[in-house]
Scaffold this active site. Structure first.
Site, PDB file in Angstrom:
ATOM      1  N   CYS A 155       0.814  -1.234   0.000  1.00  0.00           N
ATOM      2  CA  CYS A 155       0.000   0.000   0.000  1.00  0.00           C
ATOM      3  C   CYS A 155       0.838   1.272   0.000  1.00  0.00           C
ATOM      4  CB  CYS A 155      -0.931   0.018   1.198  1.00  0.00           C
ATOM      5  SG  CYS A 155      -2.023  -1.394   1.278  1.00  0.00           S
TER       6      CYS A 155
ATOM      7  N   HIS B  74      -3.367   7.260   2.645  1.00  0.00           N
ATOM      8  CA  HIS B  74      -3.788   5.947   2.155  1.00  0.00           C
ATOM      9  C   HIS B  74      -5.208   5.679   2.646  1.00  0.00           C
ATOM     10  CE1 HIS B  74      -4.029   1.870   1.047  1.00  0.00           C
ATOM     11  NE2 HIS B  74      -3.849   1.374   2.244  1.00  0.00           N
TER      12      HIS B  74
ATOM     13  N   ASN C 228     -10.149  -0.082  -0.085  1.00  0.00           N
ATOM     14  CA  ASN C 228      -8.685  -0.010  -0.059  1.00  0.00           C
ATOM     15  C   ASN C 228      -8.136  -0.572  -1.380  1.00  0.00           C
ATOM     16  OD1 ASN C 228      -5.964  -0.372   0.396  1.00  0.00           O
ATOM     17  ND2 ASN C 228      -6.206  -1.275   2.431  1.00  0.00           N
TER      18      ASN C 228
HETATM   19  O1  UT7 Z   1      -3.618  -1.274   3.826  1.00  0.00           O
HETATM   20  C1  UT7 Z   1      -3.623  -1.951   5.044  1.00  0.00           C
HETATM   21  C2  UT7 Z   1      -4.646  -3.029   4.947  1.00  0.00           C
HETATM   22  N1  UT7 Z   1      -5.287  -3.447   6.141  1.00  0.00           N
HETATM   23  C3  UT7 Z   1      -5.991  -2.659   6.972  1.00  0.00           C
HETATM   24  O2  UT7 Z   1      -6.036  -1.470   6.849  1.00  0.00           O
HETATM   25  C4  UT7 Z   1      -6.737  -3.330   8.072  1.00  0.00           C
HETATM   26  C5  UT7 Z   1      -6.675  -2.590   9.369  1.00  0.00           C
HETATM   27  N2  UT7 Z   1      -7.668  -3.136  10.309  1.00  0.00           N
HETATM   28  C6  UT7 Z   1      -8.963  -2.738  10.260  1.00  0.00           C
HETATM   29  O3  UT7 Z   1      -9.331  -1.890   9.460  1.00  0.00           O
HETATM   30  C7  UT7 Z   1      -9.889  -3.338  11.259  1.00  0.00           C
HETATM   31  O4  UT7 Z   1      -9.162  -4.128  12.183  1.00  0.00           O
HETATM   32  C8  UT7 Z   1     -10.991  -4.200  10.601  1.00  0.00           C
HETATM   33  C9  UT7 Z   1     -11.957  -3.307   9.853  1.00  0.00           C
HETATM   34  C10 UT7 Z   1     -10.394  -5.205   9.652  1.00  0.00           C
HETATM   35  C11 UT7 Z   1     -11.784  -4.954  11.649  1.00  0.00           C
HETATM   36  O5  UT7 Z   1     -12.325  -4.052  12.597  1.00  0.00           O
HETATM   37  P1  UT7 Z   1     -12.156  -4.335  14.154  1.00  0.00           P
HETATM   38  O6  UT7 Z   1     -12.910  -3.277  14.840  1.00  0.00           O
HETATM   39  O7  UT7 Z   1     -10.675  -4.439  14.445  1.00  0.00           O
HETATM   40  O8  UT7 Z   1     -12.913  -5.710  14.324  1.00  0.00           O
HETATM   41  P2  UT7 Z   1     -12.342  -7.140  14.809  1.00  0.00           P
HETATM   42  O9  UT7 Z   1     -11.388  -7.708  13.829  1.00  0.00           O
HETATM   43  O10 UT7 Z   1     -11.879  -7.022  16.230  1.00  0.00           O
HETATM   44  O11 UT7 Z   1     -13.665  -7.999  14.779  1.00  0.00           O
HETATM   45  C12 UT7 Z   1     -14.798  -7.673  15.602  1.00  0.00           C
HETATM   46  C13 UT7 Z   1     -15.901  -8.660  15.294  1.00  0.00           C
HETATM   47  C14 UT7 Z   1     -15.433 -10.113  15.353  1.00  0.00           C
HETATM   48  O12 UT7 Z   1     -16.487 -10.874  15.897  1.00  0.00           O
HETATM   49  P3  UT7 Z   1     -16.442 -11.299  17.472  1.00  0.00           P
HETATM   50  O13 UT7 Z   1     -15.183 -12.091  17.628  1.00  0.00           O
HETATM   51  O14 UT7 Z   1     -16.429  -9.999  18.232  1.00  0.00           O
HETATM   52  O15 UT7 Z   1     -17.702 -12.076  17.625  1.00  0.00           O
HETATM   53  C15 UT7 Z   1     -15.290 -10.482  13.903  1.00  0.00           C
HETATM   54  O16 UT7 Z   1     -15.495 -11.873  13.658  1.00  0.00           O
HETATM   55  O17 UT7 Z   1     -16.398  -8.454  13.979  1.00  0.00           O
HETATM   56  C16 UT7 Z   1     -16.413  -9.695  13.267  1.00  0.00           C
HETATM   57  N3  UT7 Z   1     -16.217  -9.420  11.865  1.00  0.00           N
HETATM   58  C17 UT7 Z   1     -17.231  -9.108  11.027  1.00  0.00           C
HETATM   59  N4  UT7 Z   1     -18.544  -9.009  11.233  1.00  0.00           N
HETATM   60  C18 UT7 Z   1     -19.312  -8.675  10.185  1.00  0.00           C
HETATM   61  C19 UT7 Z   1     -15.037  -9.379  11.154  1.00  0.00           C
HETATM   62  N5  UT7 Z   1     -15.290  -9.054   9.878  1.00  0.00           N
HETATM   63  C20 UT7 Z   1     -16.626  -8.884   9.768  1.00  0.00           C
HETATM   64  C21 UT7 Z   1     -17.490  -8.532   8.714  1.00  0.00           C
HETATM   65  N6  UT7 Z   1     -18.804  -8.431   8.962  1.00  0.00           N
HETATM   66  N7  UT7 Z   1     -17.035  -8.265   7.467  1.00  0.00           N
END
Ligand code: UT7
Length: 329
Positions: free
Chosen positions: A116, A256, A286
Site C-alpha cells: 500500500c 492511504h 482499499n
Molecule cells: O492497507 C492496510 C490493509 N489493512 C488494513 O487497513 C486493516 C486494518 N484493520 C482494520 O481496518 C480493522 O481491524 C478491521 C476493519 C479489519 C476490523 O475491525 P475491528 O474493529 O478491528 O474488528 P475485529 O477484527 O476485532 O472484529 C470484531 C468482530 C469479530 O467478531 P467477534 O469475535 O467480536 O464475535 C469479527 O469476527 O467483527 C467480526 N467481523 C465481522 N462481522 C461482520 C469481522 N469481519 C466482519 C465482517 N462483517 N465483514
C-alpha cells in the site's frame, strides 16, 4: 527550503473499473452487513475489475491519462516504475507488460513491491533516478487488482479491498514546485500480519496450496490497525520535519485509504482538520498502492489542490512498510 535538485509531479491520471460492488452485494457472499462494514471502515462500495482485465490493462488506462495531461506521448517516457501487489504474471514484470501496451519502447521498466505504500515509495524512487540523471520523464504507476488475491470466503478481509490504478508523470522540477521531502520505513519482522503465505518460490503453487487457500491474503486486522496508526503518525511527523513545513502549512492531507478510522486518527495526530483531508475510501475501499494516486488525481480534477498547493501523502501497508511525502504541486 533546500536547494538540492528536485523532481515534481507534472500530471496525474486514474482508472476505475466500471463494476461497482456495494456492501449489500457483499452481504450475499459472506456473513456481513452494510452497517458493520460502514461503521468499522467507512466503506460503502468498491470497484471490481472485469474478468480478463489485469493490472497492466488498468495501469495503461491511468498512464495514458497522465501522459495526456503532461502533453507527452509514450515514446517520451524514459522509465516506468510500477507498484503492484497483484502482478498479472510473476515473470516478467507488470511494468514490462505495461510498456508493451503503451508502446513506450524507449523506456526502462521495473516493478517494486512495497504494497500500500507503493506510490509514496515510487515518488522517492523516481526522484532518485531523476536527480541522478538516469531519466527525465518517469511514469510512476500503482495498479492493483485486489479482487484477484483476496479470499472471498473470509469476511474479515474481502470487504476491505477494491481494484483500480493511478499514475503520475514525474519530471525535473524547474521552479518552487516539487517533492519537498520523502520518508520510507519498513519492518519485515511484522510481515506475517498481512501476507500471502504460499504460491511463491519457497512454497510453489500446487494442489495443497490451493486447498489451504494459502495463495490468498491473510490479515491480522487488529494488529495491522494499531501499526497503521502508529506508523502513519511517525511518517507524517518525519516528512513534515524533513520538508521544514508545519501542519498548518499543509493545504491537503491525501492519506492511504484503508479505513476512515485510521485516516481520522492520523489527521488528529498530525493536527490537520478533517476538512483538509481527502477521503474516497467510501467509494473505492482499499485499493492498496493505487489509493493515493487515484485520490490525488481526483483532488486535482476537483480543484481541491492545484499548482502551488502543499500536500502531505502518508501511507502504510504489508511488509510492513510505511512512507510519507510532502509535495508542492
Ligand atoms: O492497507 C492496510 C490493509 N489493512 C488494513 O487497513 C486493516 C486494518 N484493520 C482494520 O481496518 C480493522 O481491524 C478491521 C476493519 C479489519 C476490523 O475491525 P475491528 O474493529 O478491528 O474488528 P475485529 O477484527 O476485532 O472484529 C470484531 C468482530 C469479530 O467478531 P467477534 O469475535 O467480536 O464475535 C469479527 O469476527 O467483527 C467480526 N467481523 C465481522 N462481522 C461482520 C469481522 N469481519 C466482519 C465482517 N462483517 N465483514
Amino acid at each position: 527550503m533546500s536547494q538540492r535538485p528536485r523532481a515534481a509531479i507534472a500530471s496525474t491520471g486514474r482508472y476505475s473499473p466500471a463494476r461497482v460492488m456495494t456492501n449489500a452485494e457483499l452481504s450475499e457472499i459472506v456473513d456481513t452487513s452494510d452497517e458493520w462494514i460502514y461503521t468499522r471502515t467507512g466503506i460503502r462500495e468498491r470497484r471490481i475489475a472485469a474478468d480478463g482485465e489485469g493490472a497492466a490493462d488498468m495501469a495503461e488506462r491511468a498512464s495514458r491519462r497522465a501522459l495526456d495531461q503532461a502533453g507527452l506521448t509514450p515514446s517520451d517516457v524514459d522509465l516506468i516504475l510500477v507498484s503492484t501487489a497483484t502482478p498479472d504474471r510473476l515473470l516478467p514484470s507488470t511494468a514490462c507488460d505495461l510498456q508493451a501496451l503503451l508502446g513506450a519502447n524507449d523506456a526502462g521498466a521495473y516493478d517494486f513491491a512495497t504494497a500500500c505504500s507503493g506510490f509514496v515509495y515510487g515518488l522517492a524512487i523516481a526522484e532518485g533516478h531523476i536527480v541522478a540523471g538516469h531519466a527525465r520523464n518517469v511514469l510512476v504507476v500503482a495498479t492493483e487488482k485486489m479482487s484477484a488475491i483476496v479470499d472471498w470466503t473470509d469476511r474479515a478481509t474481502c470487504v476491505l479491498f477494491g481494484d483500480g490504478a493511478g499514475a503520475a508523470v514525474i519530471r525535473p522540477a524547474d521552479d518552487e514546485r516539487g517533492i519537498l521531502s520523502s520518508y520510507m520505513k519498513s519492518d519485515g519482522r511484522l510481515a506475517d500480519l498481512l501476507y500471502r503465505p504460499s504460491g511463491g518460490a519457497r512454497t510453489p503453487f500446487d494442489v495443497a496450496v490451493l486447498g489451504e487457500r494459502g495463495h490468498l491474503v491473510k490479515m491480522t486486522g487488529r494488529e495491522i490497525f494499531k501499526s497503521a496508526v502508529r506508523s502513519m503518525c511517525e511518517a507524517a511527523d518525519a516528512a513534515l520535519q524533513r520538508a521544514g513545513v508545519t501542519a498548518d502549512e499543509i493545504d491537503l492531507l491525501v492519506p492511504h485509504q484503508a479505513n476512515i478510522r485510521i485516516i481520522e486518527a492520523t489527521a488528529r495526530y498530525a493536527d490537520i482538520p478533517m476538512d483538509k483531508v481527502y477521503v474516497n475510501v467510501d467509494r473505492f475501499g482499499n485499493m492498496s498502492s493505487a489509493s493515493i494516486p487515484v485520490a490525488l488525481d481526483e483532488v486535482r480534477e476537483q480543484g481541491l489542490a492545484g499548482p502551488g498547493s502543499v500536500i502531505l501523502m502518508v501511507a502504510f501497508g504489508a511488509g510492513l512498510t510505511w512512507a510519507a511525502s510532502v509535495v508542492r504541486l
